[in-house]
Write a protein that holds these residues in place. Structure first.
Motif, PDB file in Angstrom:
ATOM      1  N   GLY A 135       0.986  -1.225  -0.048  1.00 55.60           N
ATOM      2  CA  GLY A 135      -0.252  -0.004  -0.006  1.00 55.60           C
ATOM      3  C   GLY A 135       0.943   1.249   0.126  1.00 55.60           C
ATOM      4  O   GLY A 135       1.831   1.119   0.377  1.00 55.60           O
ATOM      5  N   GLU A 136       0.304   2.147  -0.455  1.00 57.55           N
ATOM      6  CA  GLU A 136       1.010   3.761  -0.511  1.00 57.55           C
ATOM      7  C   GLU A 136       0.438   4.300   0.772  1.00 57.55           C
ATOM      8  O   GLU A 136       1.209   5.079   1.593  1.00 57.55           O
ATOM      9  CB  GLU A 136       0.488   4.513  -1.710  1.00 57.55           C
ATOM     10  N   PHE A 137      -1.002   4.169   1.060  1.00 52.69           N
ATOM     11  CA  PHE A 137      -1.309   4.403   2.633  1.00 52.69           C
ATOM     12  C   PHE A 137      -2.137   3.348   3.000  1.00 52.69           C
ATOM     13  O   PHE A 137      -2.971   3.016   2.443  1.00 52.69           O
ATOM     14  CB  PHE A 137      -2.042   5.730   2.302  1.00 52.69           C
ATOM     15  N   ILE A 138      -1.835   2.893   4.269  1.00 57.01           N
ATOM     16  CA  ILE A 138      -2.511   1.864   4.887  1.00 57.01           C
ATOM     17  C   ILE A 138      -3.134   2.276   6.020  1.00 57.01           C
ATOM     18  O   ILE A 138      -2.458   2.654   7.197  1.00 57.01           O
ATOM     19  CB  ILE A 138      -1.394   0.785   5.287  1.00 57.01           C
ATOM     20  N   SER A 139      -4.505   2.290   6.333  1.00 61.20           N
ATOM     21  CA  SER A 139      -5.057   2.884   7.130  1.00 61.20           C
ATOM     22  C   SER A 139      -5.081   1.863   8.187  1.00 61.20           C
ATOM     23  O   SER A 139      -4.537   0.656   8.202  1.00 61.20           O
ATOM     24  CB  SER A 139      -6.810   3.210   6.780  1.00 61.20           C
ATOM     25  N   GLU A 140      -5.526   2.189   9.687  1.00 64.95           N
ATOM     26  CA  GLU A 140      -5.478   1.275  10.727  1.00 64.95           C
ATOM     27  C   GLU A 140      -6.235   0.236  10.339  1.00 64.95           C
ATOM     28  O   GLU A 140      -5.826  -1.004  10.721  1.00 64.95           O
ATOM     29  CB  GLU A 140      -6.083   1.975  12.055  1.00 64.95           C
ATOM     30  N   ASP A 150       2.408 -12.592   4.771  1.00 60.70           N
ATOM     31  CA  ASP A 150       3.753 -13.022   4.852  1.00 60.70           C
ATOM     32  C   ASP A 150       4.862 -11.915   4.854  1.00 60.70           C
ATOM     33  O   ASP A 150       5.707 -11.624   5.300  1.00 60.70           O
ATOM     34  CB  ASP A 150       4.072 -14.047   3.672  1.00 60.70           C
ATOM     35  N   GLU A 151       4.331 -11.007   3.775  1.00 64.32           N
ATOM     36  CA  GLU A 151       5.061  -9.911   3.235  1.00 64.32           C
ATOM     37  C   GLU A 151       4.121  -8.506   3.379  1.00 64.32           C
ATOM     38  O   GLU A 151       3.131  -8.643   2.561  1.00 64.32           O
ATOM     39  CB  GLU A 151       5.783  -9.946   2.152  1.00 64.32           C
ATOM     40  N   ILE A 152       4.389  -7.556   3.994  1.00 62.98           N
ATOM     41  CA  ILE A 152       3.747  -6.410   4.076  1.00 62.98           C
ATOM     42  C   ILE A 152       4.815  -5.209   3.560  1.00 62.98           C
ATOM     43  O   ILE A 152       5.902  -4.984   4.163  1.00 62.98           O
ATOM     44  CB  ILE A 152       3.345  -6.051   5.489  1.00 62.98           C
ATOM     45  N   ILE A 153       4.413  -4.640   2.630  1.00 64.87           N
ATOM     46  CA  ILE A 153       5.420  -3.763   1.672  1.00 64.87           C
ATOM     47  C   ILE A 153       4.803  -2.345   1.996  1.00 64.87           C
ATOM     48  O   ILE A 153       3.549  -2.220   1.505  1.00 64.87           O
ATOM     49  CB  ILE A 153       5.589  -4.223   0.450  1.00 64.87           C
ATOM     50  N   LEU A 154       5.586  -1.254   2.301  1.00 63.10           N
ATOM     51  CA  LEU A 154       4.810  -0.073   2.513  1.00 63.10           C
ATOM     52  C   LEU A 154       5.712   0.931   1.351  1.00 63.10           C
ATOM     53  O   LEU A 154       6.980   0.799   1.243  1.00 63.10           O
ATOM     54  CB  LEU A 154       4.871   0.761   3.793  1.00 63.10           C
ATOM     55  N   ASN A 155       5.022   1.556   0.587  1.00 63.75           N
ATOM     56  CA  ASN A 155       5.376   2.788  -0.289  1.00 63.75           C
ATOM     57  C   ASN A 155       6.802   3.443   0.286  1.00 63.75           C
ATOM     58  O   ASN A 155       6.299   3.986   1.460  1.00 63.75           O
ATOM     59  CB  ASN A 155       4.682   3.639  -1.185  1.00 63.75           C
ATOM     60  N   PRO A 156       7.795   3.841  -0.238  1.00 65.55           N
ATOM     61  CA  PRO A 156       8.886   4.600   0.553  1.00 65.55           C
ATOM     62  C   PRO A 156       8.583   5.863   0.960  1.00 65.55           C
ATOM     63  O   PRO A 156       8.882   6.369   2.034  1.00 65.55           O
ATOM     64  CB  PRO A 156       9.849   4.760  -0.509  1.00 65.55           C
ATOM     65  N   ILE A 157       7.675   6.493   0.262  1.00 65.81           N
ATOM     66  CA  ILE A 157       7.035   7.826   1.067  1.00 65.81           C
ATOM     67  C   ILE A 157       5.423   7.860   1.438  1.00 65.81           C
ATOM     68  O   ILE A 157       4.879   8.842   1.373  1.00 65.81           O
ATOM     69  CB  ILE A 157       7.143   9.144   0.088  1.00 65.81           C
ATOM     70  N   GLY A 158       5.005   6.578   1.666  1.00 62.72           N
ATOM     71  CA  GLY A 158       3.856   6.063   2.209  1.00 62.72           C
ATOM     72  C   GLY A 158       3.678   6.466   3.660  1.00 62.72           C
ATOM     73  O   GLY A 158       4.563   6.782   4.179  1.00 62.72           O
ATOM     74  N   GLY A 256       9.044  -3.330  13.155  1.00 67.36           N
ATOM     75  CA  GLY A 256       8.447  -4.718  12.814  1.00 67.36           C
ATOM     76  C   GLY A 256       7.146  -4.698  12.345  1.00 67.36           C
ATOM     77  O   GLY A 256       6.673  -5.872  11.801  1.00 67.36           O
ATOM     78  N   LEU A 257       6.583  -3.774  12.113  1.00 70.08           N
ATOM     79  CA  LEU A 257       5.093  -3.599  11.657  1.00 70.08           C
ATOM     80  C   LEU A 257       4.687  -4.003  10.368  1.00 70.08           C
ATOM     81  O   LEU A 257       3.977  -4.694   9.747  1.00 70.08           O
ATOM     82  CB  LEU A 257       4.374  -2.235  11.940  1.00 70.08           C
ATOM     83  N   ILE A 258       6.014  -3.791   9.506  1.00 71.42           N
ATOM     84  CA  ILE A 258       6.220  -4.150   7.953  1.00 71.42           C
ATOM     85  C   ILE A 258       7.462  -5.050   7.773  1.00 71.42           C
ATOM     86  O   ILE A 258       8.156  -4.843   8.697  1.00 71.42           O
ATOM     87  CB  ILE A 258       5.923  -3.031   6.868  1.00 71.42           C
ATOM     88  N   THR A 259       7.362  -5.698   6.629  1.00 72.73           N
ATOM     89  CA  THR A 259       8.703  -6.347   6.252  1.00 72.73           C
ATOM     90  C   THR A 259       9.591  -5.523   5.392  1.00 72.73           C
ATOM     91  O   THR A 259      10.698  -5.972   5.413  1.00 72.73           O
ATOM     92  CB  THR A 259       8.236  -7.626   5.684  1.00 72.73           C
ATOM     93  N   LYS A 260       8.938  -4.708   4.619  1.00 72.85           N
ATOM     94  CA  LYS A 260       9.940  -4.046   3.598  1.00 72.85           C
ATOM     95  C   LYS A 260       9.241  -2.555   3.270  1.00 72.85           C
ATOM     96  O   LYS A 260       8.156  -2.538   3.095  1.00 72.85           O
ATOM     97  CB  LYS A 260       9.985  -4.796   2.355  1.00 72.85           C
ATOM     98  N   VAL A 261      10.174  -1.806   2.634  1.00 77.03           N
ATOM     99  CA  VAL A 261       9.793  -0.374   2.258  1.00 77.03           C
ATOM    100  C   VAL A 261      10.419  -0.693   0.769  1.00 77.03           C
ATOM    101  O   VAL A 261      11.479  -0.788   0.239  1.00 77.03           O
ATOM    102  CB  VAL A 261      10.712   0.730   2.901  1.00 77.03           C
ATOM    103  N   ALA A 262       9.192  -0.338  -0.298  1.00 74.20           N
ATOM    104  CA  ALA A 262       9.536  -0.631  -1.452  1.00 74.20           C
ATOM    105  C   ALA A 262       8.521   0.039  -2.571  1.00 74.20           C
ATOM    106  O   ALA A 262       7.361   0.124  -1.814  1.00 74.20           O
ATOM    107  CB  ALA A 262       9.893  -2.182  -1.987  1.00 74.20           C
TER     108      ALA A 262
END
Length: 585
Positions: A135-140, A150-158, A256-262
């Motif tokens: 996600g770019e923005f991941i709400s609560e 297994d993998e939670i990825i957040l946009n670098p400026i998300g 540790g809330l997400i696994t990667k920024v990408a």
């Protein structure tokens, strides 16, 4: 001269509109007709990935969108919960599905429904298949579902929202004062706060107490489940939330809330690696909307009828957003009279509404349970009138984060006399044949005798509600009143107090119904009431969408407040409903 210019411009505009209508709309409609007439079943290729766009409003059931194929890039505005759960379960056993890729928009729905989706994803993973989330923005709410991936990825400026829940109520007393409107209130129950917005400017201490209790209980459940999924110590997780330590993408990864920024393309590269695909290979995605079409209910002559009650409770047939008692009665009678239907599940997602309508449906459930097992399955909310529907059932199944209880009733008659005379210059006069012939007038204040009559009616309704609840739960009426008084509970709190039998999911309720009917090894689900046909949905959805857009264009941010005032039109007779517009986010 300006007159002729205006006429000429109007004629020109009409000509252009008609031209565009025939060039654009007519071919589109022909396309829709062709699509509806020759709809092909989507094909699930080998090594496919189920794509879920986790956005829009979560609803129990949603009629198929006839324009979805024409405008695939518009995105889904509604996520049908029951079909989504069935699809994820089917994907678990589908040899052509390798995993799930979940992308986040903004999901709007109660946490009980989100928990159902989360549990379905958790069960999907038990097959050894993967779940990736981006996600770019991941709400609560989105993160609660994503946390099982297994993998939670957040946009670098998300952004990842992880700062706790807030419950708010909008109050209208100040507006009523400005308009010279008096809300004449009749209620029973210390916690019956549904009418507070009309005679207070803030929450009462009793309302603050109950809201604090159930919001904290919901968030405790959320944190415990995230703690288990992400392997983060519970107190540490609570500190991260309370202090809002996640303020940028890197913070989410650090804690540790997400696994990667990408970026999204990097996420797809990760999926290719997981699937042993070459870098120039394409991932075969099938979106949830299409996959739903491939998921058929197993055929069986034994049926479990699932009657979906989603929305406020009203008398009559209701509409797309309400539970009409007449429509409900027809549905449950059809299930009761069908020889193939062996058990019934009442799926409830309702804040309540008309007590008369609730009682009418209660009677039909009582008649049905004499012939077949009837199980209540609570979704996000089964409160007040929603609980009224559940209490006669053989077994009540709720989610831990369901909002339920609120056993109490109220009535309200607005006095518009001051508004009409002082603001609009309108006065009212008339004659009556009896002392109380104009009891339910809104043009002037009620006198003490009239108020006493209505209050007595409300109190009598409360006695009816609590006595029937006591009968359904096998408790004394005094015991019910100790946990009633309009108080709201979560599902887990309600179970501790005997208002709920089992904490479980929708699927648990269906399986329990089948088991009680002795058909656990051979049954299929049949939904009631029947949804609109595709053509009915085309015209009703176009009209509703147009009306909604015009309304919001005219009123902007004020639209939701005007909607709230318009809701008063539905307050016909004594009401058994939840606190007004409690918004948890």
């Amino acid at each position: 001269m300006s007159f002729f210019k205006s006429v000429l411009s109007t004629i020109t505009a009409l000509f252009i509109f008609c031209l565009l209508f025939f060039i654009v709309f007519i071919p589109a409609m022909i396309g829709v007709i062709a699509a509806l007439g020759s709809e092909e079943m989507p094909v699930v290729d080998e090594n496919s990935v189920l794509y879920i766009n986790l956005s829009g409003m979560v609803s129990e059931r949603v009629a198929e969108d006839p324009f979805a194929e024409l405008f695939p890039d518009e995105g889904d505005t509604q996520l049908p919960l029951l079909k989504t759960l069935a699809s994820i379960e089917a994907a678990k056993y589908d040899s052509n599905i390798e995993g799930i890729y979940m992308e986040h928009g903004y999901i709007s729905g109660g946490y009980a429904a989100l928990d159902e989706i989360r549990l379905a994803l958790e069960d999907f993973k038990s097959s050894g298949k993967f779940v990736y989330s981006y996600g770019e923005f991941i709400s609560e709410g989105n993160y609660y579902v994503a946390s099982v991936a297994d993998e939670i990825i957040l946009n670098p400026i998300g952004t990842l929202e992880f700062n706790g829940l807030n419950a708010s109520v909008t109050f209208f007393k100040g507006l009523f004062e400005k308009l010279d409107i008096e809300a004449q209130i009749f209620r029973v129950g210390t916690y019956k706060s549904a009418v507070e917005p009309y005679f207070r400017k803030d929450m009462s201490e009793a309302n603050k107490e109950q809201m604090t209790s159930f919001v904290n209980d919901i968030y405790d459940n959320i944190l415990k489940n995230i703690s288990t999924s992400r392997n983060i110590e519970l107190n540490r997780l609570r500190d991260i939330s309370d202090q809002m330590l996640v303020r940028k993408a890197e913070d989410a990864a650090e804690f540790g809330l997400i696994t990667k920024v990408a970026y999204e393309n990097q996420v797809k590269d990760m999926i290719k690696t997981r699937m042993d695909l070459a870098s120039d290979d394409k991932i075969k995605f099938i979106n949830l909307r299409n996959y739903m079409k491939t998921v058929d209910s197993d055929y069986s002559s034994n049926k479990v009828a699932v009657i979906v009650a989603d929305g406020e409770i009203v008398s009559g047939n209701g509409d797309l957003e309400t539970v009409g008692s007449e429509k409900f009665m027809k549905a449950i009678r059809a299930a009761r009279e069908s020889k193939r239907v062996k058990a019934v599940v009442i799926r409830i997602n309702s804040p309540g509404g008309s007590m008369v309508a609730s009682d009418v449906m209660w009677n039909e459930i009582m008649l049905t349970k004499k012939e077949k097992p009837v199980i209540a399955s609570m979704s996000n909310m089964a409160a007040s009138g929603g609980y009224y529907m559940a209490m006669p059932c053989d077994t009540i199944v709720a989610q831990p984060m369901t909002i339920t209880g609120s056993i109490g009733i109220f009535g309200m008659i607005p006095n518009l006399g001051g508004f009409l005379e002082n603001k609009l210059g309108i006065t009212n006069d008339g004659v009556s044949t009896g002392q109380f012939s104009d009891l339910y007038r809104v043009s002037s204040a009620l006198n003490p005798q009239e108020k006493a009559i209505i209050q007595t009616s409300v109190e009598r309704g409360y006695e009816t509600f609590t006595s029937k609840a006591a009968e359904g739960r096998g408790m004394t009426q005094d015991a019910i009143k100790e946990i009633a008084s309009g108080r709201v509970w979560t599902g887990s709190q309600a179970k501790e107090r005997g208002l709920v039998d089992i904490l479980g999911t929708y699927n648990d309720a269906v399986q329990l119904a089948a088991s009680k009917a002795g058909i656990a090894d051979d049954y299929a689900v049949k939904y009631y009431p029947q949804l609109k046909s595709k053509w009915e949905e085309i015209f009703s959805s176009v009209l509703e969408e147009t009306e909604t857009r015009i309304f919001h264009a005219n009123y902007g941010e004020m639209a939701k407040y005007i909607d709230a005032i318009k809701e008063l039109e539905k307050y016909q007779g004594v009401q058994a409903r939840m606190p007004f517009e409690v918004e948890i986010r």
